[in-house]
Write a protein that holds these residues in place. Structure first.
Motif, short mmCIF file in Angstrom:
data_model
loop_
_atom_site.label_atom_id
_atom_site.label_comp_id
_atom_site.label_asym_id
_atom_site.label_seq_id
_atom_site.Cartn_x
_atom_site.Cartn_y
_atom_site.Cartn_z
N VAL A 211 0.85 -1.19 0.00
CA VAL A 211 0.00 0.00 0.00
C VAL A 211 0.89 1.24 0.00
CG1 VAL A 211 -1.70 1.32 1.31
CG2 VAL A 211 -1.89 -1.17 1.18
N THR A 212 0.56 2.20 -0.86
CA THR A 212 1.37 3.41 -1.00
C THR A 212 0.52 4.65 -0.71
OG1 THR A 212 2.67 2.36 -2.75
CG2 THR A 212 2.80 4.76 -2.58
N PRO A 213 0.96 5.54 0.18
CA PRO A 213 0.25 6.83 0.33
C PRO A 213 0.35 7.62 -0.97
CG PRO A 213 1.71 6.40 2.19
CD PRO A 213 2.06 5.39 1.14
N SER A 214 -0.73 8.29 -1.32
CA SER A 214 -0.79 9.01 -2.59
C SER A 214 -1.44 10.37 -2.40
CB SER A 214 -1.59 8.19 -3.62
OG SER A 214 -1.60 8.82 -4.88
N GLU A 314 -6.02 -1.79 -6.93
CA GLU A 314 -7.19 -1.11 -6.36
C GLU A 314 -8.15 -2.08 -5.69
OE1 GLU A 314 -8.85 2.13 -8.75
OE2 GLU A 314 -7.21 1.83 -10.17
N ARG A 315 -7.59 -3.09 -5.05
CA ARG A 315 -8.39 -4.06 -4.30
C ARG A 315 -8.20 -3.82 -2.80
NH1 ARG A 315 -10.68 -7.87 -7.48
NH2 ARG A 315 -9.84 -8.09 -9.60
N PHE A 316 -9.30 -3.87 -2.08
CA PHE A 316 -9.27 -3.56 -0.65
C PHE A 316 -8.57 -4.67 0.13
CE2 PHE A 316 -13.73 -1.63 -1.50
CZ PHE A 316 -13.16 -0.59 -2.18
N LEU A 317 -7.85 -4.25 1.16
CA LEU A 317 -7.24 -5.19 2.09
C LEU A 317 -8.04 -5.16 3.39
CD1 LEU A 317 -3.45 -4.28 1.60
CD2 LEU A 317 -4.84 -5.94 0.34
N LEU A 318 -8.75 -6.22 3.66
CA LEU A 318 -9.47 -6.40 4.92
C LEU A 318 -9.06 -7.78 5.42
CD1 LEU A 318 -11.43 -5.31 6.96
CD2 LEU A 318 -13.32 -6.03 5.52
N GLU A 323 -5.71 -13.89 15.18
CA GLU A 323 -7.11 -14.12 15.53
C GLU A 323 -7.79 -12.89 16.12
OE1 GLU A 323 -7.35 -17.46 18.08
OE2 GLU A 323 -6.64 -18.90 16.58
N ARG A 324 -7.00 -11.91 16.59
CA ARG A 324 -7.58 -10.81 17.35
C ARG A 324 -7.46 -9.46 16.66
NH1 ARG A 324 -4.94 -11.19 23.17
NH2 ARG A 324 -6.37 -9.43 23.50
N CYS A 325 -6.86 -9.43 15.48
CA CYS A 325 -6.58 -8.15 14.84
C CYS A 325 -6.91 -8.22 13.35
CB CYS A 325 -5.11 -7.78 15.05
SG CYS A 325 -4.62 -6.21 14.30
N VAL A 326 -7.49 -7.15 12.85
CA VAL A 326 -7.81 -7.01 11.42
C VAL A 326 -7.28 -5.68 10.94
CG1 VAL A 326 -9.71 -6.56 9.82
CG2 VAL A 326 -9.83 -8.52 11.34
N VAL A 327 -6.71 -5.65 9.73
CA VAL A 327 -6.27 -4.40 9.12
C VAL A 327 -7.21 -4.06 7.97
CG1 VAL A 327 -4.62 -5.58 7.56
CG2 VAL A 327 -4.35 -3.14 8.10
N MET A 328 -7.58 -2.78 7.89
CA MET A 328 -8.40 -2.24 6.80
C MET A 328 -7.53 -1.24 6.05
SD MET A 328 -11.93 -1.45 8.91
CE MET A 328 -13.01 -1.40 7.46
N SER A 329 -7.22 -1.52 4.78
CA SER A 329 -6.31 -0.64 4.06
C SER A 329 -6.50 -0.81 2.55
CB SER A 329 -4.86 -0.96 4.47
OG SER A 329 -3.95 -0.03 3.92
N GLY A 330 -5.74 0.00 1.78
CA GLY A 330 -5.74 -0.12 0.34
C GLY A 330 -7.03 0.30 -0.33
N PHE A 331 -7.68 1.36 0.17
CA PHE A 331 -8.99 1.72 -0.37
C PHE A 331 -8.91 2.61 -1.61
CE2 PHE A 331 -9.82 0.47 4.01
CZ PHE A 331 -10.68 -0.58 3.75
#
Length: 371
Positions: A211-214, A314-318, A323-331
């Motif tokens: 994932v790259t900041p833009s 351009e695919r979301f990362l969810l 087991e206890r953590c989820v990352v939401m990124s790449g939107f």
């Protein structure tokens, strides 16, 4: 009551907090800035929701689920911060995003009206049809009042007992579902959601390679008098020419006409100054001027900078980090329309189903038992 910790109070973090609250969790949200965050891309005047997605049928189908999730949220908020506008897609002709969108939409049963240059001129007189090779219009789709939604949702969560903590995270321990803050404090919960937008690659091991900041610029315009009425009734405009596409958001009530760039800069740092330079604004306007009739008569009202978190496809990362953590990124600039839906999916916490579905690879939303 189980507890959950959410990092980030943009649309993704707030939606995750909403989904977890509905699922019975006691939620705390950590945000480094004010809520709503003036530096967040979620607090702009508007974001678009539409079915046209090129050949990406998975995301096209998810839009119907997204509308259902937004309707559920509107019921809770007691307000509908959404304006239906429809979609006008323009292109140079031949293969590409527009042709792929048309085929995918029709295969799914959506009504799409083809237009030639004369048809575009007749219905949308503010558009210059010169060089136009292809176009279609569809009545579905519209404008989400992004800043209004974020503000309403944050206030709603506070009323639901969600705790907001001001702090900047410097370290993450997914296994322990814990955050370390800049002041040395450690926060821990039963579950942790990382929704830190363009700041997330600094915190999540391996994410910076994906994932790259833009840095992205949008420009606000006032149409000339002869085109104001047309713009007030206009659909969203998607022009994805090979030379460099742009989008235009019509001035629905309470907002301004906005022009933005479909391309990603993939440059900059999320902590950089946010003032947009004249050169940056001019570069966006150069994309749009060939399509605007009387382009020289539009008055620039201002420009704004935000940062996307861009995934190359351009695919979301969810994705689960244990087991206890989820990352939401790449939107990648198109995630807002799915915010409420993604929040419900986080609340369902079906870790096996989340990654493929959120990446637009099909399947039912992992939210049915919760929503």
């Amino acid at each position: 009551m189980p507890d959950a910790l959410v990092l980030g109070a943009g649309i993704m973090g707030l939606s995750a907090a909403w989904g977890l609250t509905r699922a019975g969790f006691s939620v705390s949200v950590v945000e480094q800035d004010d809520v709503p965050n003036p530096r967040g891309s979620s607090v702009d005047e508007h974001r678009l929701i539409r079915h046209a997605y090129g050949a990406a049928a998975g995301y096209m189908h998810m839009v119907e689920e997204a509308f259902a999730a937004w309707n559920l949220l509107w019921d809770e908020l007691g307000e509908v911060p959404y304006a239906r506008t429809g979609v006008l897609a323009l292109g140079d002709g031949g293969a590409g995003w527009l042709a792929d969108s048309r085929a995918t939409l029709r295969q799914a049963g959506h009504a799409v009206q083809d237009l030639d240059a004369g048809g575009v001129t007749a219905r949308f007189p503010m558009i210059n049809p010169a060089g136009l090779g292809d176009a279609f219009h569809m009545a579905e789709g519209g404008v989400l009042m992004a800043g209004r939604i974020v503000g309403l949702l944050a206030a709603h969560l506070r009323r639901q007992g969600v705790r907001f903590i001001r702090g900047r995270a410097t370290d993450v321990d997914p296994a322990r579902a814990s955050l370390t803050l800049e002041d040395g404090a450690t926060l821990q919960a039963g579950r942790l959601v990382l929704a830190a937008g363009p700041w997330a690659p600094r915190l999540v091991p391996g994410l910076a390679a994906r994932v790259t900041p833009s840095r992205q610029i949008v420009v606000y315009l006032e149409p000339p008098a002869q085109h104001r009425a047309a713009w007030q009734q206009a659909p969203m405009l998607l022009d994805l020419s090979a030379a460099g596409g742009f989008y235009a958001v019509p001035p629905v009530p309470g907002t301004r006409l906005k022009i933005g760039d479909h391309r990603f800069s993939c440059l900059g740092d999320a902590d950089d100054p946010r003032e947009a330079s004249k050169a940056e604004a001019d570069a966006i306007l150069e994309l749009a001027r060939p399509r605007l009739r009387d382009a020289g008569q539009y008055r620039v009202l201002g420009a704004r900078t935000c940062y996307y978190d861009v995934e190359p496809e351009e695919r979301f990362l969810l994705e689960p980090l244990g087991e206890r953590c989820v990352v939401m990124s790449g939107f990648s600039g198109h995630g807002f329309k799915f915010g409420a839906l993604l929040g419900l999916a986080v609340g369902a916490w079906n870790l096996a189903a989340l990654p493929g579905w959120a990446a637009g690879r099909g399947g039912a939303a992992p939210t049915a038992s919760r929503a």
